[in-house]
Every structure is written in structure tokens, then in C-alpha cells.
Write a protein that holds these residues in place. Structure first.
Motif, PDB file in Angstrom:
ATOM      1  N   CYS A  42      -1.042   4.410   4.286  1.00  0.00           N
ATOM      2  CA  CYS A  42      -2.387   3.886   4.000  1.00  0.00           C
ATOM      3  C   CYS A  42      -2.885   3.076   5.191  1.00  0.00           C
ATOM      4  O   CYS A  42      -2.190   2.204   5.695  1.00  0.00           O
ATOM      5  N   ASN A  60     -12.571   4.162   3.204  1.00  0.00           N
ATOM      6  CA  ASN A  60     -11.717   5.364   3.173  1.00  0.00           C
ATOM      7  C   ASN A  60     -12.326   6.468   2.305  1.00  0.00           C
ATOM      8  O   ASN A  60     -11.641   7.343   1.826  1.00  0.00           O
ATOM      9  N   PHE A  88       0.825  -1.210   0.000  1.00  0.00           N
ATOM     10  CA  PHE A  88       0.000   0.000   0.000  1.00  0.00           C
ATOM     11  C   PHE A  88       0.856   1.257   0.000  1.00  0.00           C
ATOM     12  O   PHE A  88       2.039   1.224   0.347  1.00  0.00           O
ATOM     13  N   CYS A  89       0.253   2.387  -0.366  1.00  0.00           N
ATOM     14  CA  CYS A  89       0.959   3.672  -0.300  1.00  0.00           C
ATOM     15  C   CYS A  89       1.408   3.900   1.150  1.00  0.00           C
ATOM     16  O   CYS A  89       0.714   3.476   2.081  1.00  0.00           O
ATOM     17  N   CYS A 148      -7.942  -1.402  -3.804  1.00  0.00           N
ATOM     18  CA  CYS A 148      -6.789  -1.648  -2.934  1.00  0.00           C
ATOM     19  C   CYS A 148      -7.140  -2.672  -1.858  1.00  0.00           C
ATOM     20  O   CYS A 148      -6.307  -3.489  -1.469  1.00  0.00           O
ATOM     21  N   CYS A 159      -6.787   7.400   3.129  1.00  0.00           N
ATOM     22  CA  CYS A 159      -6.172   7.056   1.848  1.00  0.00           C
ATOM     23  C   CYS A 159      -5.273   8.214   1.426  1.00  0.00           C
ATOM     24  O   CYS A 159      -5.725   9.166   0.795  1.00  0.00           O
ATOM     25  N   PRO A 160      -3.992   8.140   1.810  1.00  0.00           N
ATOM     26  CA  PRO A 160      -3.102   9.249   1.454  1.00  0.00           C
ATOM     27  C   PRO A 160      -2.873   9.332  -0.052  1.00  0.00           C
ATOM     28  O   PRO A 160      -2.599  10.408  -0.584  1.00  0.00           O
ATOM     29  N   GLY A 161      -2.991   8.226  -0.718  1.00  0.00           N
ATOM     30  CA  GLY A 161      -2.753   8.205  -2.164  1.00  0.00           C
ATOM     31  C   GLY A 161      -3.714   9.117  -2.905  1.00  0.00           C
ATOM     32  O   GLY A 161      -3.360   9.750  -3.901  1.00  0.00           O
ATOM     33  N   ARG A 162      -4.950   9.199  -2.429  1.00  0.00           N
ATOM     34  CA  ARG A 162      -5.961   9.986  -3.134  1.00  0.00           C
ATOM     35  C   ARG A 162      -6.662  10.995  -2.226  1.00  0.00           C
ATOM     36  O   ARG A 162      -6.606  12.182  -2.447  1.00  0.00           O
ATOM     37  N   GLY A 196      -9.763   4.474  -4.151  1.00  0.00           N
ATOM     38  CA  GLY A 196      -8.333   4.736  -4.199  1.00  0.00           C
ATOM     39  C   GLY A 196      -7.735   4.358  -5.538  1.00  0.00           C
ATOM     40  O   GLY A 196      -7.164   5.182  -6.263  1.00  0.00           O
ATOM     41  N   HIS A 228      -4.951   0.760   5.272  1.00  0.00           N
ATOM     42  CA  HIS A 228      -5.158  -0.669   4.967  1.00  0.00           C
ATOM     43  C   HIS A 228      -4.069  -1.529   5.605  1.00  0.00           C
ATOM     44  O   HIS A 228      -4.298  -2.674   5.972  1.00  0.00           O
TER      45      HIS A 228
HETATM   46  S1  SF4 Z   1      -4.583   4.523  -3.122  1.00  0.00           S
HETATM   47 FE1  SF4 Z   1      -5.365   4.911  -1.098  1.00  0.00          FE
HETATM   48  S2  SF4 Z   1      -6.291   2.965  -0.472  1.00  0.00           S
HETATM   49 FE2  SF4 Z   1      -4.964   2.546  -2.196  1.00  0.00          FE
HETATM   50  S3  SF4 Z   1      -3.034   1.944  -1.287  1.00  0.00           S
HETATM   51 FE3  SF4 Z   1      -2.902   4.098  -1.748  1.00  0.00          FE
HETATM   52  S4  SF4 Z   1      -3.539   5.060   0.138  1.00  0.00           S
HETATM   53 FE4  SF4 Z   1      -4.197   2.967   0.284  1.00  0.00          FE
END
Ligand code: SF4
Lengths: 373, 433
Positions: free
Chosen positions: B17, B117, B13-14, B48, B195-198, B121, B19
Motif C-alpha cells: 500500500c 488511490n 496497511f496492506c 485507511c 491500493c493493492p487491497g482493492r 479502500g 500509504h
Molecule cells: S485497502 Fe488499499 S488503501 Fe487500504 S490499506 Fe489496503 S491497500 Fe492501502
């Protein structure tokens, strides 16, 4: 002689039970519902399960779960439902999950006519999956075939770990007929093969020459992976093009190379005939009448009834077409399987008789086409 | 017990995250419960959250978006002893809505972890079923138009008996997961995360914000008292065990000779409530008692208690190919609706065809002979007329004989019903009597 009176759908249910199917899930839809009704009576007392899904997507999803747990499974639906099943059909193909899927065809497009027959899904069954890999489709002509081909369908699903369709039709499914069910020879029941002991289990691994991987159930003593993603032999997602190509090729070859072993058909060759009638499903019944009438009036034609539609039994079709100059393809749609025949028999004159109005093609109409040179 | 984490495939995961925390929380719960890999199936879908099955040494089933609960149900029904865990994001919650509601109503012993989240994501942060209206996500203004759903409230209305929400950062996350798994029935944990990625690219979200938001929501009792009931699988097996086995299909031995007139096509034209389909079946059974081939097709309106009802029957010493009827030998005209529905059939009747007509039925002009038994004088009510017409037919001795009909009734009915059916067919007068 001792007959039972049974409709095609009931015969499919009994065929499933005879094949040791112990899990059925379906959503009510005319004209397939009586398969569900019958199995709801038959399965629970046998320790089996019959579930009414919240929709067709779920119904086939339950089956995929139960199949991976090791049970023989079946679902049944009609045009609108088979459309919904599409994503799970693709899953069963790509991830090699044995399942029998009955499509009791009704007149389409869309919700169409619930109580009118058709053979309108024949290309859909073949191509209605993402990726376009082959499937097995068997087409019954009568109630007896419903019983017999269902047993064959389970064997093929188990042997090749793939979805097997029964392309039925309202006109067979809901027509009651006499059947001497006890006189129909049961094929030997085929089971999925477990891996030889002593080696770690790799869920999609095949040794050279082996086209279908061994099976262990989810819930057994050894953790098993299943995935709808593009996977390597280990069942993990992969981006390795060579591994991907190898598995896709195997998924295709395992069925296409084996079709001569399960090309169910009936053939009535006539030596003096220059015309071959070629058909499948309920239309074969009218074709048989036309064949008999032609013979009686001294103008014989040959007849080939296909009961395996996919993979296309090309060798069989070429062989049976023999010296015929003309092939008349008949089906209850506006031209689907005829495309395959045109492709396989480029040297023959291919005539087409299609009808898509909810009525059966009549023997009389077939004879008119025969006469119309 | 040792960890079931797949050391060869660590989480991907990012950074940051939530998760990842849930992965470890789940592993911890497995350990605390002393579960081994082959006792567990992790079922996942897309996104994810769909990667979860790859991080564990357990049975794994990864499938299509929103459908994980369907596979899980099949697995659990087939293998009741298996611990079945489903992970799903708030995306799967939306697309799999029908399955989640059904799972709540059904109460099969499965645990669903919703990795909530508040956005999609993997595909680029689009809004989901739980995205707040006021935040900035990847769907432009669209999420401003929709209301996020309250998972636990909806699921408890749908009948789930165990639904908790908690934060991915909760200290007792592993315990929460364990409690849910231990619950004997369908259990849901709505686990809020980041969800830091998004999501946090454009919105503020911290463990503290999650905690504060959760604290503002009304607290719930679990299990939910009004939804406590039997687990579906066990209940299913209990009821299934009470079902009587079905004997194999009844065989009908050939014991009569049929009238020697070849193939006969009979059309029964009636209305709902006149037992037309049963009459068609009895006619077929009568044929079977003489070893005839038979087919029966029925036509009725979808509103089964109203409208025309028609049965087409063919009896033949030869195998029956085409099952359509174009020029019937016998027409039993028992209701006006039935006759009207097939009015074109009368154009094709030849002069040898026979119509047995009930009173007050108007027929289109045709060449066939028409006979009219006096059902009314014989006090035969509408619902008995189809059977009475079969009796009349049997007494003509061209399609079936009376003994074939009586034998068919004995196959179809029992006890009182049989007695009254036999009484009826015996007292009906033949034509010309
Ligand atoms: S996109 Fe969001 S949910 Fe997916 S791994 Fe990255 S942080 Fe986690």
C-alpha cells in the motif's frame, strides 16, 4: 432599577461572553442568526473569534477543533441546522468535547417555518445522536434565563466535558424584553481540570470514582490524542469489550448521576391544589398567567417549570408532583416530554396540552384544560 | 531530529500500500524541519488514510469522514503556532467537498495531504471523486457514468495558493511535503498512490503508470500567482484588532412615572420602510424609562424591503408572562398591508380600544374608537408616521407620556437624527388639538 432591552439571542451571546467563551462558529439561519450577529461584534475585540462556517456541519466542526485546543466554544442553529450537526454531536458526546450548542427551535418538520416558534426538537436533542448516550439540555423561559442558563451551560460543558444544549425557541430568541442584566448573579466560572503533574497524560483515563477525565489541550506541551472512534483510556481505537463497556457506562453515569446538582427549575406549589401544571420553555409564561388566574379565582393549581430537561430530573419531578392527583403537561409540540412524565409518574393522571401551529399556547387554553376534568 | 513515528504502533496497511510510503515521507519531512511532536497536530478522517494519526507521536485528532479540515481550522485558529497536517483520502475529498472549497477560499495555514488511490479502500473499493470512468471498481457500472475530478484544477479555481500533485513513489516526496508545510497558507498535495487491497485487484496500476499519467498533465507554478494573499488567521487577527470593543448593554434608569392604567398592549401595523420595528423599540424604551416591564415581537416578510411589517408591544407594571396579544388596547394602523395581515385582530377589539389610523387606511368593522390624525396636512412622510403615531399616543397620556418618549429617543438616537426625531414628535399635533 435599570433595565436593558434585549432579545433572547442577544442575552445568550452576552452570557457566552460572560462565561469566557472565545470561539463561536455558526451558519446563518433564522431564528438563530442574531446570536452570530451579536458575537461577531463582541468576540473579535476581546481577542476571541467568530467564524461563519460554510454549513452547520463545518460550524460545529470548527468548534470541536477550537474546544480541543482549549477554548470555550459555542455554536447556534435551528431545526434544519441541528439535524446537520448530528454526527458532530455524537462525536462531542463520545469523545468528551466541551461545547455549548444553542438550538433556537422553529416550527418543523424540516425547513418548516423559519419565523414560527416551536419546541419540536426536545426529543431530537436527547436522541439525535448515534449511540444514544445522554446529553444535557437546558430550556430558557425568558431573556433572563437565556443569559443565566448560558452561563450554566458553559460551566456544565466544562465540568462534564460534554455538549450542553440550550433549547431556545423563536418566541424567546427574537422577543425583546426588559432585563436587569447587571443584577443577575454570575456563577463562579468552572474550567476543565488539568491532570495532576508528574504522571504521563492518558487522555481518557479516570481514577476510581472520577467520572470526567482530565483535560489537556491539543497544541499544549504534551501530545494529546482525540478520536471519534471507540477508544480506550489511551485514546486509541480498541476492540476490548470490557474497556468499551466501562467507558460507555461512565459516559452515561457522569451525567445521569449528577443531574440533581443541576436541576434548574421554578416551582410554585399550592397546598390545596390537586393539579400540577408542568411545562418548560416559553409555554411556562402562559402557565404562570394561568397559575395566577386560578389562584385569584380560588381554584389554585401548582406549577412546576423545568429548565433542565435532560437528563430528566426525575427526583425533582417526583418530589414536586407530591400529592397531586393530576399533572397537566404542556409543550409546543404534539407530545414529546410528556412521555418522560408518563414514565416517571405512572400513578398520576397525566393530561397533555400540545400545540404545533406556530402560535403560543394561551393562558386561556390552559385554564380550559384545567377546568375540563 | 529523530523520527516521530510511534514505534508501538507501526503502520498496518496492506502489503504494497502506498500509504506506507507517505507515512515515512511525512515523518522524514517532520525530521527535516526539526519539528517535535507537540508542535504538530495530525488531523484525520475516515478510511485507511484516517489511520495516520495513530502512527505518529504528535497531537492527534481523528474525526468524521470528510470533516477533518473543519477540526483543523478550529485548532489552527485557536493555536496559530501549531503545525496542522490533515490527511484525507479521495473519499474524504468527495464527502467533504464543501469544506475543501472553503479551506481553499479561506487560506488558513494548514497542509492537506490527499492520499489519492482512486477508490474507497476500506469499505470495498467503491468509486470516489477521482476514480477514472473506464476502470473496474466496487460500484459496478456507476463510475462509468461520472467524471473524475481534477483536484488541483478545482482547488486552484477555489483559490488555493499552493497545490501540487505528485506520486507516492517520488524520490523527493519528503521534500514535496516539507515545501507544502512551509508554505504560509493553505497547501494541498494530491499524492497519487496504489491500493493493492482493492484497486489493483481488477485494474493495472504501477509507479510507472502514475509517473506517466502525472507527466501528461500540464505543469503548474507553485505558489499559484493569482491566488497568493494573506494567510487567513493572521489577517483575521489584524482585522479583529481594529474592531472597537462593545460597551456592556446600555442600562436605562427609571426616572419617570408611567400613566397609571396597568398593562397595555399596542400593535403597530405598517409596511416595510415605515420603521415599524424601530418604533416598537422606542415604545419599549419609553416604557423602560418609567421602570415598566416590556416585550416586543416583530413580524415581517423574509423579503425585508417589501410587505407588511408589524410590531407587538406590551408594557406593564407587572411581570409579563404570556407575550401574545389577543385584544390590544391601542392599534396604530399605518399601512393597508399591515391592517390586512392582521384583519382578524379587529374582531376582538373592545369599545375601549383605540385605533390611530393614517389616512386612506380601510379598517375592518370593529367596536374600537378610531382617530385619524391629519399626517398629510402636517407634512409627515410615510417613513416618519410610526414615530408620529407614537407622539400622538404619548399626548393621549394613557400608555406613555411625552417626556418618556423624548427620553427614549435620546437613548436610541444621536446628533442630527435625534434632533430631527425630537423635532418631529414635538410638532405632531395631539388628537383633538
Ligand atoms: S485497502 Fe488499499 S488503501 Fe487500504 S490499506 Fe489496503 S491497500 Fe492501502
Amino acid at each position: 432599577m435599570a433595565f436593558c432591552l434585549m432579545e433572547g439571542n442577544e442575552a445568550i451571546a452576552w452570557g457566552a461572553v460572560a462565561s469566557e467563551c472565545r470561539f463561536f462558529s455558526g451558519y446563518p439561519i433564522t431564528p438563530a442568526t442574531t446570536i452570530f450577529n451579536t458575537l461577531l461584534k463582541l468576540l473579535p475585540p476581546l481577542g476571541g473569534m467568530c467564524i461563519q462556517g460554510e454549513d452547520e456541519i463545518a460550524s460545529i466542526g470548527y468548534c470541536l477543533g477550537a474546544s480541543m485546543a482549549g477554548l470555550k466554544v459555542m455554536t447556534a442553529t435551528s431545526g434544519p441546522g441541528i439535524s446537520l450537526c448530528s454526527e458532530h454531536i455524537s462525536f462531542a458526546i463520545g469523545s468528551e468535547i466541551p461545547i455549548v450548542i444553542v438550538d433556537v427551535q422553529r416550527l418543523g418538520p424540516s425547513t418548516g417555518s423559519a419565523t414560527r416558534g416551536a419546541d419540536g426538537d426536545i426529543q431530537f436533542l436527547r436522541w439525535g445522536n448515534s449511540g444514544g448516550l445522554p446529553v444535557i439540555v437546558l430550556a430558557p423561559v425568558n431573556v433572563k434565563d437565556c443569559y443565566f442558563l448560558t452561563m450554566q451551560a458553559f460551566n456544565l460543558a466544562e465540568k462534564f466535558r460534554c455538549p450542553v444544549f440550550i433549547a431556545s425557541n423563536k418566541e424567546i430568541a427574537m422577543t425583546r424584553e426588559n432585563i436587569d442584566i447587571h443584577a443577575i448573579a454570575k456563577p463562579e466560572i468552572i474550567e476543565r481540570s488539568a491532570p495532576p503533574p508528574g504522571k504521563p497524560f492518558v487522555p481518557f483515563e479516570t481514577s476510581s470514582g472520577q467520572l470526567t477525565p482530565y483535560f489537556l489541550p491539543i497544541g499544549g506541551n504534551m501530545p494529546v490524542r482525540q478520536t471519534s472512534s471507540t477508544h480506550g483510556p489511551d485514546g486509541y481505537i480498541t476492540t476490548d469489550s470490557d474497556k468499551i463497556a466501562e467507558i460507555q457506562e461512565r459516559l452515561k453515569t457522569k451525567l445521569v448521576s449528577a443531574v440533581n446538582g443541576f436541576s434548574f427549575h421554578e416551582s410554585y406549589p399550592e397546598e390545596r391544589a390537586d393539579t400540577l401544571l408542568l411545562t418548560y420553555g416559553v409555554t411556562a409564561r402562559a402557565a404562570q398567567d394561568a397559575y395566577k388566574a386560578q389562584k385569584k379565582y380560588g381554584k389554585p393549581v401548582s406549577l412546576l417549570i423545568l429548565k433542565t430537561l435532560w437528563p430528566v430530573p426525575q427526583d425533582l419531578i417526583r418530589e414536586k408532583a407530591g400529592n397531586a392527583r393530576r399533572v397537566i403537561v404542556m409543550e409546543m409540540n404534539l407530545g414529546q416530554y410528556v412521555r418522560e412524565i408518563e414514565r416517571i409518574l405512572p400513578d398520576k393522571k397525566i393530561d397533555f396540552l400540545g400545540q404545533m401551529d406556530g402560535r403560543l399556547i394561551t393562558p386561556h387554553r390552559i385554564q380550559e384544560v384545567i377546568a375540563h376534568v | 531530529m529523530s523520527s516521530l513515528l510511534n514505534t508501538g504502533r507501526p503502520p498496518v496497511f496492506c502489503p504494497g500500500c502506498s500509504h506506507e510510503r507517505i507515512t515515512h515521507g511525512l515523518d522524514k519531512a517532520f525530521q527535516n524541519m526539526s519539528l517535535s511532536g507537540e508542535q504538530i497536530a495530525i488531523v484525520t478522517d475516515i478510511g485507511c488514510s484516517g489511520l495516520f494519526d495513530t502512527f505518529f507521536h504528535t497531537h492527534a485528532f481523528h474525526g468524521l469522514h470528510g470533516r477533518a479540515l473543519t477540526y483543523a481550522a478550529g485548532l489552527k485558529m485557536a493555536r496559530p503556532e501549531l503545525t496542522v497536517i490533515v490527511t484525507m483520502g479521495d473519499g474524504g475529498l468527495g464527502i467533504g467537498g464543501a469544506h475543501i472549497l472553503s479551506a481553499c477560499r479561506r487560506n488558513l495555514d494548514i497542509t492537506l495531504l490527499i492520499l489519492n488511490n482512486f477508490n474507497f479502500g476500506m469499505t470495498g473499493g467503491q468509486f470516489s471523486a477521482t476514480t477514472p470512468s473506464e476502470v473496474q471498481v466496487g460500484s459496478g457500472f456507476l463510475n462509468r457514468l461520472e467524471r473524475p475530478m481534477d483536484v488541483c484544477r478545482i482547488m486552484s479555481s477555489a483559490g488555493v495558493a499552493y497545490a501540487v500533485r505528485c506520486s507516492s513513489y517520488a524520490k523527493d516526496l519528503a521534500q514535496e511535503i516539507e515545501n507544502a508545510i512551509r508554505f504560509q497558507g493553505f497547501s494541498i498535495i494530491d499524492i497519487w498512490g496504489i491500493c493493492p487491497g482493492r484497486y489493483t485487484q481488477r485494474n493495472k496500476m504501477t509507479p510507472q503508470i502514475i509517473e506517466d499519467s502525472l507527466a501528461k498533465l500540464p505543469s503548474r507554478t507553485n505558489p499559484i500567482p493569482e491566488n497568493i494573499r494573506k494567510e487567513y488567521g493572521r489577517h483575521y487577527r489584524e482585522l479583529a484588532a481594529e474592531q472597537k470593543p462593545v460597551p456592556s448593554p446600555a442600562k436605562i434608569e427609571t426616572k419617570f412615572h408611567a400613566p397609571d392604567f396597568g398593562r397595555k398592549e399596542v400593535v403597530i401595523l405598517g409596511s416595510a420602510g415605515q420603521r415599524i420595528i424601530t418604533a416598537g423599540e422606542i415604545l419599549c424604551l419609553a416604557g423602560l424609562t418609567a421602570g415598566l416591564n416590556v416585550t416586543q415581537k416583530n413580524e415581517y416578510d423574509i423579503t425585508v424591503l417589501r410587505g407588511a411589517c408589524i410590531s407587538d408591544v406590551i408594557l406593564s407594571p407587572e411581570e409579563i408572562g404570556y407575550t401574545g396579544i389577543t385584544s390590544p388596547d391601542i392599534v396604530l394602523a399605518l399601512s393597508q398591508e399591515g391592517v390586512d395581515r392582521r384583519k382578524h385582530l379587529f374582531d376582538h377589539l373592545d369599545k375601549n380600544a383605540l385605533i390611530i389610523r393614517a389616512e386612506k387606511i380601510h379598517l375592518p368593522p370593529c367596536n374600537a374608537k378610531v382617530q385619524q390624525p391629519d399626517f398629510k396636512a402636517q407634512k409627515i412622510k410615510s417613513s416618519d408616521r410610526a414615530l408620529a403615531a407614537l407622539s400622538v399616543l404619548s399626548k393621549l397620556e394613557t400608555v406613555i407620556y411625552p417626556d418618556m418618549l423624548e427620553s427614549a429617543l435620546a437613548h436610541r438616537f444621536k446628533d442630527n437624527i435625534l434632533a430631527s426625531a425630537l423635532d418631529l414628535v414635538r410638532r405632531v399635533e395631539g388628537l383633538g388639538a
